[in-house]
Design a protein around this motif. Structure first.
Motif, PDB file in Angstrom:
ATOM      1  N   PHE A  48     -10.161 -10.679 -12.916  1.00  0.00           N
ATOM      2  CA  PHE A  48      -9.070 -11.381 -12.239  1.00  0.00           C
ATOM      3  C   PHE A  48      -8.593 -12.566 -13.066  1.00  0.00           C
ATOM      4  CE2 PHE A  48      -6.917 -14.275  -9.478  1.00  0.00           C
ATOM      5  CZ  PHE A  48      -6.156 -13.436  -8.686  1.00  0.00           C
ATOM      6  N   LYS A  71      -5.309 -11.217 -13.865  1.00  0.00           N
ATOM      7  CA  LYS A  71      -4.741 -11.541 -12.553  1.00  0.00           C
ATOM      8  C   LYS A  71      -4.599 -10.275 -11.700  1.00  0.00           C
ATOM      9  CE  LYS A  71      -4.082 -15.787 -13.969  1.00  0.00           C
ATOM     10  NZ  LYS A  71      -5.388 -16.118 -14.493  1.00  0.00           N
ATOM     11  N   ILE A  72      -5.599  -9.429 -11.792  1.00  0.00           N
ATOM     12  CA  ILE A  72      -5.555  -8.174 -11.036  1.00  0.00           C
ATOM     13  C   ILE A  72      -6.745  -8.110 -10.102  1.00  0.00           C
ATOM     14  CG2 ILE A  72      -6.270  -5.789 -11.380  1.00  0.00           C
ATOM     15  CD1 ILE A  72      -3.998  -5.267 -12.922  1.00  0.00           C
ATOM     16  N   THR A  73      -6.488  -7.778  -8.844  1.00  0.00           N
ATOM     17  CA  THR A  73      -7.577  -7.561  -7.910  1.00  0.00           C
ATOM     18  C   THR A  73      -7.994  -6.112  -8.039  1.00  0.00           C
ATOM     19  OG1 THR A  73      -6.557  -9.164  -6.482  1.00  0.00           O
ATOM     20  CG2 THR A  73      -8.261  -7.808  -5.527  1.00  0.00           C
ATOM     21  N   PHE A 126      -9.588  -2.959  -7.083  1.00  0.00           N
ATOM     22  CA  PHE A 126     -10.191  -2.251  -5.963  1.00  0.00           C
ATOM     23  C   PHE A 126     -11.056  -1.079  -6.421  1.00  0.00           C
ATOM     24  CE2 PHE A 126      -7.845  -4.790  -3.093  1.00  0.00           C
ATOM     25  CZ  PHE A 126      -8.469  -4.642  -1.876  1.00  0.00           C
ATOM     26  N   THR A 161       2.313  -7.169  -7.361  1.00  0.00           N
ATOM     27  CA  THR A 161       0.879  -7.149  -7.060  1.00  0.00           C
ATOM     28  C   THR A 161       0.451  -5.897  -6.322  1.00  0.00           C
ATOM     29  OG1 THR A 161       1.229  -9.453  -6.606  1.00  0.00           O
ATOM     30  CG2 THR A 161      -0.948  -8.604  -6.164  1.00  0.00           C
ATOM     31  N   HIS A 162       1.232  -5.522  -5.297  1.00  0.00           N
ATOM     32  CA  HIS A 162       0.733  -4.423  -4.474  1.00  0.00           C
ATOM     33  C   HIS A 162       0.697  -3.111  -5.232  1.00  0.00           C
ATOM     34  CE1 HIS A 162       4.964  -3.487  -3.748  1.00  0.00           C
ATOM     35  NE2 HIS A 162       5.132  -4.703  -3.268  1.00  0.00           N
ATOM     36  N   LEU A 194      -2.546  -3.199  -7.152  1.00  0.00           N
ATOM     37  CA  LEU A 194      -3.656  -3.002  -6.231  1.00  0.00           C
ATOM     38  C   LEU A 194      -3.826  -1.536  -5.867  1.00  0.00           C
ATOM     39  CD1 LEU A 194      -3.733  -5.971  -3.864  1.00  0.00           C
ATOM     40  CD2 LEU A 194      -5.510  -4.307  -4.039  1.00  0.00           C
ATOM     41  N   LEU A 195      -2.694  -0.904  -5.578  1.00  0.00           N
ATOM     42  CA  LEU A 195      -2.739   0.497  -5.171  1.00  0.00           C
ATOM     43  C   LEU A 195      -3.194   1.371  -6.342  1.00  0.00           C
ATOM     44  CD1 LEU A 195      -2.182   1.996  -2.591  1.00  0.00           C
ATOM     45  CD2 LEU A 195       0.064   2.574  -3.446  1.00  0.00           C
ATOM     46  N   LEU A 254      -6.808   1.273  -6.486  1.00  0.00           N
ATOM     47  CA  LEU A 254      -7.341   2.052  -5.368  1.00  0.00           C
ATOM     48  C   LEU A 254      -7.330   3.545  -5.711  1.00  0.00           C
ATOM     49  CD1 LEU A 254      -8.268   1.331  -2.458  1.00  0.00           C
ATOM     50  CD2 LEU A 254      -6.055   2.158  -1.699  1.00  0.00           C
ATOM     51  N   PHE A 269     -15.532  -9.511  -3.856  1.00  0.00           N
ATOM     52  CA  PHE A 269     -14.330 -10.333  -3.726  1.00  0.00           C
ATOM     53  C   PHE A 269     -14.682 -11.702  -3.167  1.00  0.00           C
ATOM     54  CE2 PHE A 269     -11.828  -6.227  -3.173  1.00  0.00           C
ATOM     55  CZ  PHE A 269     -11.352  -6.273  -4.455  1.00  0.00           C
ATOM     56  N   MET A 278     -11.911 -17.775  -9.008  1.00  0.00           N
ATOM     57  CA  MET A 278     -11.637 -16.621  -9.858  1.00  0.00           C
ATOM     58  C   MET A 278     -11.637 -17.025 -11.334  1.00  0.00           C
ATOM     59  SD  MET A 278     -11.200 -13.627  -8.522  1.00  0.00           S
ATOM     60  CE  MET A 278     -10.672 -12.682  -7.079  1.00  0.00           C
ATOM     61  N   TRP A 289       4.324  -2.001   8.007  1.00  0.00           N
ATOM     62  CA  TRP A 289       3.902  -2.706   6.796  1.00  0.00           C
ATOM     63  C   TRP A 289       5.119  -3.162   5.996  1.00  0.00           C
ATOM     64  CZ3 TRP A 289       3.772  -2.303   1.378  1.00  0.00           C
ATOM     65  CH2 TRP A 289       2.743  -3.010   0.749  1.00  0.00           C
ATOM     66  N   PHE A 312       1.805  -9.506   1.270  1.00  0.00           N
ATOM     67  CA  PHE A 312       1.060  -8.274   1.078  1.00  0.00           C
ATOM     68  C   PHE A 312      -0.179  -8.213   1.965  1.00  0.00           C
ATOM     69  CE2 PHE A 312      -1.664  -5.761  -2.047  1.00  0.00           C
ATOM     70  CZ  PHE A 312      -1.384  -4.593  -1.377  1.00  0.00           C
ATOM     71  N   ASP A 322      -2.623 -11.872  -3.860  1.00  0.00           N
ATOM     72  CA  ASP A 322      -3.940 -11.244  -3.734  1.00  0.00           C
ATOM     73  C   ASP A 322      -4.809 -11.975  -2.725  1.00  0.00           C
ATOM     74  OD1 ASP A 322      -2.767 -10.937  -6.385  1.00  0.00           O
ATOM     75  OD2 ASP A 322      -4.469  -9.622  -6.741  1.00  0.00           O
ATOM     76  N   TYR A 323      -4.728 -13.281  -2.721  1.00  0.00           N
ATOM     77  CA  TYR A 323      -5.578 -14.046  -1.819  1.00  0.00           C
ATOM     78  C   TYR A 323      -5.239 -13.753  -0.364  1.00  0.00           C
ATOM     79  CZ  TYR A 323      -7.645 -16.865  -5.544  1.00  0.00           C
ATOM     80  OH  TYR A 323      -8.355 -17.281  -6.636  1.00  0.00           O
ATOM     81  N   LEU A 331      -6.545 -10.301   0.491  1.00  0.00           N
ATOM     82  CA  LEU A 331      -7.995 -10.286   0.730  1.00  0.00           C
ATOM     83  C   LEU A 331      -8.335 -10.934   2.069  1.00  0.00           C
ATOM     84  CD1 LEU A 331      -9.384 -11.099  -2.815  1.00  0.00           C
ATOM     85  CD2 LEU A 331      -9.440  -8.937  -1.587  1.00  0.00           C
ATOM     86  N   ILE A 343       4.738   2.242  -0.285  1.00  0.00           N
ATOM     87  CA  ILE A 343       4.892   2.035  -1.727  1.00  0.00           C
ATOM     88  C   ILE A 343       5.370   3.310  -2.412  1.00  0.00           C
ATOM     89  CG2 ILE A 343       3.655   1.510  -3.857  1.00  0.00           C
ATOM     90  CD1 ILE A 343       2.071  -0.518  -2.392  1.00  0.00           C
ATOM     91  N   ILE A 376      -1.527   9.186  -6.585  1.00  0.00           N
ATOM     92  CA  ILE A 376      -1.214   7.773  -6.372  1.00  0.00           C
ATOM     93  C   ILE A 376      -1.004   7.079  -7.712  1.00  0.00           C
ATOM     94  CG2 ILE A 376      -2.152   5.565  -5.595  1.00  0.00           C
ATOM     95  CD1 ILE A 376      -3.372   6.944  -3.257  1.00  0.00           C
ATOM     96  N   ILE A 435       2.494   5.328  -9.095  1.00  0.00           N
ATOM     97  CA  ILE A 435       2.592   3.913  -9.460  1.00  0.00           C
ATOM     98  C   ILE A 435       3.050   3.768 -10.910  1.00  0.00           C
ATOM     99  CG2 ILE A 435       1.287   1.786  -9.759  1.00  0.00           C
ATOM    100  CD1 ILE A 435       1.504   2.360  -6.914  1.00  0.00           C
TER     101      ILE A 435
END
Lengths: 400, 292, 240, 320
Positions: free
Chosen positions: B30, B34-36, B38, B93-94, B97-98, B101, B227, B235, D46, D56, D112-113, D116, D252, D295, D299
């Protein structure tokens, strides 16, 4: 206009896909009888889910080798429930759409609830392989049947068997249980009837089956120091618990698992050998005296290279129960099959119980868990007498 | 306090060390990208299976097999960053994140398809039961795990602060534009950083293999905890992650001891939200919340 | 009585004094220039005035009301509009919608707001671009959009943060005209600017900031002849 | 033909197809249709908060679960019709959403925060409900099986389909109206740049709260429908992270921040998942691997979603 155009275009693409969906699974084979199987084949319950399907395949092959049902071959259609309620409901409808004569499943209680409702809606018989929730058959469904004991069944067995284990100086009990439906159900029921046993509960320790350690809980048990420890949980968490007890050399006068996912599993005794000697478990099991048992265990070992997890015997048995009903019904008609299932009186089976007979609600009235003790690194049935492979050994001589 | 309380404290500390290492990887990733991530839990499971396979097939101690796990995970992390995440580094960001995932699904189910869902238990011959010190017993696996965590953390520290690539990674995490001006190849640095992050996680997974029965989705259970620790520590903050790992381990253990394990996660998450709200830069981070 | 009066405002970041004891006054109808080197604290001061930062100490009085602890949107509604040094168009909205966001501030109905927005677009010379996606505008157009949005909120005082940055000489010239027109409509302006000729041409009063402190105040001529200013700011910027 | 008329006619035609769909589909396809619509409703929910307002959420299961639990406990304990329960549940969820939003936004959580934090909130709710025996605890709640339209239970899945279709239509119309209104503009402005929005007099906190509350409202509607359609809920089902993911993915994939994106995304991803499950049965896990690969591919190559991608493509062609 262009936005709407995009919408229409994309819709066409999607519609084409959906129609391709209808195209699959429309093979026409009227001379086989299909049975649907809904289990979690992916996700955290996949091990048990796949074991059910494996044992069901063995049952189907056995019946087919013996000539099938009235000349027709059985075919197992297994669909992944994805471990979710929605997934299980979709799977059920998909199978019904394939013209299965009956559904089986689902290991997780939530899925079973949803499938039993779907079965009711579509009037398709549903035989539960394993799903312990006590509320499962309380909705008056006509098409659902359960062979295996519910959480109440297991807990009642505990109350019933405890006099054979308990010595006079045992007074206190602690229950450590996983906190979902199944663990909580058993723990709460035992608690509600503990007075009948003359014991007193001094600790209820719920934990999450996804916990990464149970050290703290075990330490708590040490400080509670109960005479009887009742652990209830799945394989991996109970394995963790046992490892902690064994490594730290912690003993209690009696450790009695109830429907314990680990203690009855062959992998467990393979891992710990004689170190787990003396552990009890009240659980479902195969009848050691049955020839079918021997066949199933051997066949499973040969095909899949590992021991059958005990729960999976109900996969095998569910097929046998349906086959029995199919023979009597003489047709795959859902209504007729349902009536045949309701009249089941099956004496030849591999469960340690009397005849399989379903009551009004669809529960197997003779279903029962047996009392198992680990002796010399092997699970041994010690009660009821007619299935016993040995006597209870009291006072494990600890030489460590 | 009584001995049992101390026992619970000690167990929490040892377990916390392993959490810390897993979270440290996440924190590093992170901090730089800067990536979460998953896919972190799934990567941890890959580490577990790597140790299991190497250890059982070669018949060597899992603590030696750990090296293979580390290498595997470094490569895996490098590949994921280089071929996937790097391509969408400008996406919202999303989307990122996806993407992670999706990677998690692939890894988890890849393990499921290859190794079957059966529980695997690794028997360690190196140890024989717990070490007893009076009323206190210490699991040797956890003790070794803790020691390895300290060593790995120290090594990572040296790498980050004393080597060229480490300095480049830190430069990237502080100011990407500045780093670019100084002639640092961002793409490669990111990939190495992700690799190191994955490596930490892999080693953490490897250290848990002798303690747990492993199965393909096991890592999921550690994900949210990682997390929590990474954010608690700030972070990108190495020592912060280590200390908050210990804190989370201890809080979890003591809650388990006092109230039962069901409540451990609740306590940890509640504490997490509290920290997020009150001090989002973490317990040890300077307040560098963007002001614009 | 001044429209805006800043009294002894300080803003510290981790002990660094970004704005140090600044006092200034702006009268209705003036154009006030604020100059200073990079990092002198100009934008920080703007952020304090518009509620993005809370001043560490000091008073900010606008039309007899203390505003230093109010939220940005409240300050905007009181009649202080602003633009940003880096243009911040809402990329997912059209130009018209961008401006409408500002216009809704004072307008009750949708029709009213869009009317107001169209007027502001025409005023700032963006006519014809109404339905263009704001993300696709060039720098000059983005600057105009910033201005149009701020004007749509109907400000009495407008804070402009380097509106000339990145503009071509022709565009700058047009922008100077535009700002004059804004002033002619009765809007008071406080502007940060780097380009001295622009400041000279537009401002009535100029303040000079250095390292967070106000070092000089006066008419453009006075300031440009002040030795301290020449040394610390103009001199340096000529070297650079 | 003028554009407005064309749009109107096409949309009416599409709606007609959607309404008449149950008459052409067998029950299995219909059941997938219902799953698609549940995903679409979650996706639209959403979309409001994350697609339009840019906040998000990774924990939409909270709102879904609150909707399911409120209507179900009201029904099984107090006999309140789930129709009413659905509204109450949605309002409760909106309140909880506002509370979560207030805590998070007040303390300036972003990106992100914030994601989470929502994830942690969902987990906390799951654990709390799991340990509250008054709410059925871990055992969950079984809804009595009675076919009574007044109690949200129907004999035919066709009716369920129309109910969820109506809910999706409601959500879509809501978003369509909202996106053209002051609120909609303000939300998108906040997503682009909340400082700039505030400078134009937009009360950022207020509009973020509006976004999270209305988003929670629709997620809760989906929750009640889910409970009534499947007839059983427990904490591990309705507060599951898989529900949160189900809210994100359609949006998305389809195109977040667009009106039709989540609908398209749901229409694509649910059947795709079903096809994966049907085609790849030989080795378990392959179905989910392919889902994961899809997926990732989406993306990587279609970051604006199908709808976003298509609008871009068409406007480019027009431009040339």
């Amino acid at each position: 206009m262009k936005k709407i155009l995009c919408l229409v275009l994309s819709l066409c693409v999607v519609a084409a896909m959906v129609f391709s969906l209808t195209a699959c699974d429309t093979e026409d084979d009227s001379d086989v009888i299909k049975i649907g199987s809904i289990h979690p084949l992916t996700g955290s319950m996949a091990y048990e889910g796949q074991a059910f399907v494996n044992s069901q395949k063995i049952a189907v092959d056995k019946i087919n080798a013996e000539g099938g049902i009235n000349g027709k071959m059985l075919q197992l259609k297994a669909v992944d429930s994805l471990g979710t309620a929605g997934g299980a409901a979709t799977a059920a409808q998909k199978l019904i759409n394939m013209n299965v004569c009956a559904l089986t499943g689902t290991y997780t209680s939530g899925s079973a609830q949803v499938v039993s409702r779907t079965a009711e809606k579509f009037s398709v018989p549903f035989v539960v392989t394993v799903a312990a929730s006590e509320t499962l058959l309380t909705n008056g469904y006509k098409y659902s049947f359960r062979i295996q004991p519910s959480t109440v069944g297991f807990s009642s067995n505990f109350i019933e068997y405890i006099p054979y284990i308990k010595t006079d100086d045992m007074k206190t009990v602690a229950i450590i249980y996983e906190d979902s439906n199944y663990g909580t159900g058993i723990a709460e029921y035992i608690k509600s009837r503990i007075d009948e046993t003359g014991l007193e509960i001094i600790g209820m320790l719920p934990y999450s089956a996804k916990a990464s350690t149970l050290s703290a809980e075990v330490t708590k048990l040490v400080s509670l120091d109960p005479d009887i420890l009742i652990p209830v949980g799945y394989y991996s968490d109970q394995n963790m618990l046992a490892k902690e007890l064994i490594d730290r050399n912690i003993t209690f006068p009696a450790i009695i698992g109830v429907a314990n996912g680990a203690f009855s599993d062959a992998k467990f005794t393979n891992t710990y050998g004689t170190q787990a000697d003396g552990f009890f478990d009240i659980n479902y099991r195969y009848n050691p005296n049955s020839e079918e048992t021997e066949y199933l265990l051997r066949e499973y070992r040969e095909r899949y290279g590992e021991e059958i997890p005990v729960c999976a015997i109900y996969g095998y048995e569910s097929i046998m129960v349906i086959a029995d009903a199919l023979k009597r019904a003489g047709t795959t008609d859902h209504e007729a099959l349902r009536n045949a299932l309701a009249e089941t009186n099956m004496t030849e089976h591999l469960l340690p119980q009397g005849a399989i007979i379903f009551d009004e609600a669809g529960e197997n009235i003779n279903s029962a868990g047996v009392l198992i003790q680990i002796q010399n690194g092997k699970q041994v049935i010690v009660y009821p007498k007619e299935y016993a492979e040995g006597e209870i050994i009291f006072e494990k001589e600890s030489d460590s | 306090m009584n001995m049992q309380f101390f026992q619970a404290f000690l167990d929490g500390t040892l377990m916390g060390g392993v959490y810390a290492l897993a979270a440290l990887g996440l924190s590093l990733i992170f901090g730089v990208m800067k990536i979460t991530n998953f896919a972190h839990g799934a990567m941890m499971t890959v580490g577990m299976y790597a140790v299991y396979v190497v250890s059982t097939s070669l018949g060597i101690s899992p603590y030696i097999a750990l090296v293979f796990a580390a290498i595997t995970l470094f490569a895996l992390g490098y590949i994921i960053q280089h071929f996937l995440i790097d391509k969408i580094s400008d996406a919202p960001t999303h989307n990122q994140l996806l993407l992670t995932l999706g990677v998690a699904y692939i890894l988890e189910n890849g393990l499921l398809a290859v190794f079957s869902p059966n529980y695997k238990t690794l028997n360690v011959d190196d140890f024989d039961g717990a070490i007893q010190l009076g009323a206190i017993s210490i699991s040797p696996e956890k003790l070794v795990a803790f020691a390895v965590v300290l060593i790995v953390t120290a090594v990572i520290y040296i790498v980050l602060y004393k080597t060229r690539i480490g300095k480049a990674i830190r430069a990237c995490s502080q100011n990407k534009e500045g780093a670019k001006l100084m002639g640092i190849v961002i793409k490669k640095t990111n990939a190495v950083a992700f690799g190191i992050g994955a490596l930490c996680t892999g080693i953490a997974g490897a250290l848990l293999t002798p303690i747990l029965s492993i199965y393909p989705t096991l890592g999921e259970t550690f994900q949210l905890k990682c997390f929590v620790i990474a954010i608690l520590g700030g972070m990108g903050n190495l020592w912060g992650a280590l200390i908050s790992g210990l804190i989370v381990g201890i809080v979890e253990s003591l809650t388990g001891y006092i109230a039962g394990g069901s409540w451990s996660d609740l306590t940890v998450y509640a504490a997490f939200i509290l920290i997020l709200l009150v001090k989002p830069s973490g317990l040890f981070g300077r307040s560098n919340r963007r002001e614009h | 009585m001044p429209l805006l009066s800043v009294q002894n405002v300080c803003k510290y970041f981790h002990g660094n004094k970004a704005v140090d004891d600044v006092s200034l006054e702006i009268n209705k109808g003036e154009i006030v220039g604020l100059i200073g080197a990079n990092g002198a604290g100009k934008t920080t001061l703007f952020n304090c005035l518009t509620g993005y930062y809370k001043a560490t100490s000091g008073k900010i009085v606008y039309k007899d009301k203390r505003i230093e602890s109010l939220k940005p949107h409240i300050i905007c509604r009181m009649g202080i509009g602003r633009t940003f040094q880096i243009a911040k168009p809402f990329g997912d909205l059209s130009v018209l919608e961008n401006v409408a966001v500002g216009a809704y501030n004072k307008c009750k109905t949708k029709a009213e707001a869009y009317d107001k927005a169209r007027q502001c677009i025409i005023f700032t010379g963006l006519a014809g671009k109404e339905d263009t996606n704001a993300g696709t505008l060039n720098t000059g157009e983005q600057r105009r959009l910033e201005l149009a949005r701020a004007l749509a909120t109907d400000p009495e005082l407008l804070l402009l943060d380097e509106v000339m940055a990145g503009l071509t000489p022709t565009e700058s010239q047009e922008m100077v005209e535009l700002i004059r027109n804004v002033k002619d409509q009765g809007v008071t302006i406080l502007m940060i600017e780097h380009i001295m000729p622009v400041i000279m041409a537009l401002s009535d009063t100029v303040y000079v900031l250095e390292s967070g402190r106000l070092i000089c105040k006066g008419s453009p001529e006075e300031v440009s002849q002040n030795t301290q200013v020449i040394e610390s700011y103009l001199g340096k910027s000529q070297e650079a | 033909m003028n554009t407005k008329n064309f749009n109107r006619i096409t949309l009416t035609a599409l709606l007609l197809v959607a309404v008449l769909f149950p008459f052409f589909a067998d029950f299995y396809i219909l059941c997938i249709g219902i799953s698609v619509l549940i995903a679409a409703l979650l996706g639209q929910s959403w979309n409001i908060m994350s697609g339009y307002a840019g906040q998000f959420s990774f924990g939409h299961a909270v709102f879904f679960g609150i909707g399911a639990y409120t209507s179900t406990t009201l029904y099984t304990m107090f006999g309140v019709s789930p129709w009413l329960g659905m509204i109450i549940g949605a309002l409760v969820a909106a309140l909880v959403g506002a509370a979560i939003g207030f805590l998070s936004f007040r303390y300036k959580l972003r990106d992100d925060y914030f994601a989470l934090a929502t994830l942690a909130f969902a987990e906390i709710f799951r654990i709390l409900v799991n340990n509250t025996s008054a709410l059925g605890g871990a055992t969950g709640i079984l809804i009595p099986y009675l076919v009574k339209p007044s109690e949200y239970q129907f004999a035919s899945d066709k009716t369920y389909y129309w109910v969820i279709l109506a809910l999706v239509a409601f959500a879509t119309v809501f978003i369509a109206v909202m996106s053209k209104s002051k609120t909609g503009l303000n939300l998108v402005a906040i997503k682009s740049n909340q400082e700039a929005a505030a400078a134009l007099g937009v009360n950022v906190l207020k509009y973020k709260l509006i976004a999270i509350s209305s988003s929670a409202f629709f997620a809760a509607l989906a929750g009640t429908f889910y409970a009534q359609y499947y007839g059983f809920i427990d904490p591990s089902i309705v507060f599951a992270s898989s529900i949160s993911v189900e809210a994100i993915v359609p949006c998305i994939i389809g195109g977040s921040g667009t009106l039709y994106g989540p609908l398209l995304g749901a229409l694509l991803i649910i059947p795709l998942q079903e096809i994966c499950n049907s085609l790849f049965t030989s080795i378990s896990g392959i179905n989910m691997i392919i889902y994961g690969v899809l997926i990732v591919l989406f993306i990587m190559f279609c970051p604006d979603g199908i709808y976003g991608r298509m609008t871009k493509y068409i406007s480019k062609r027009k431009g040339n």
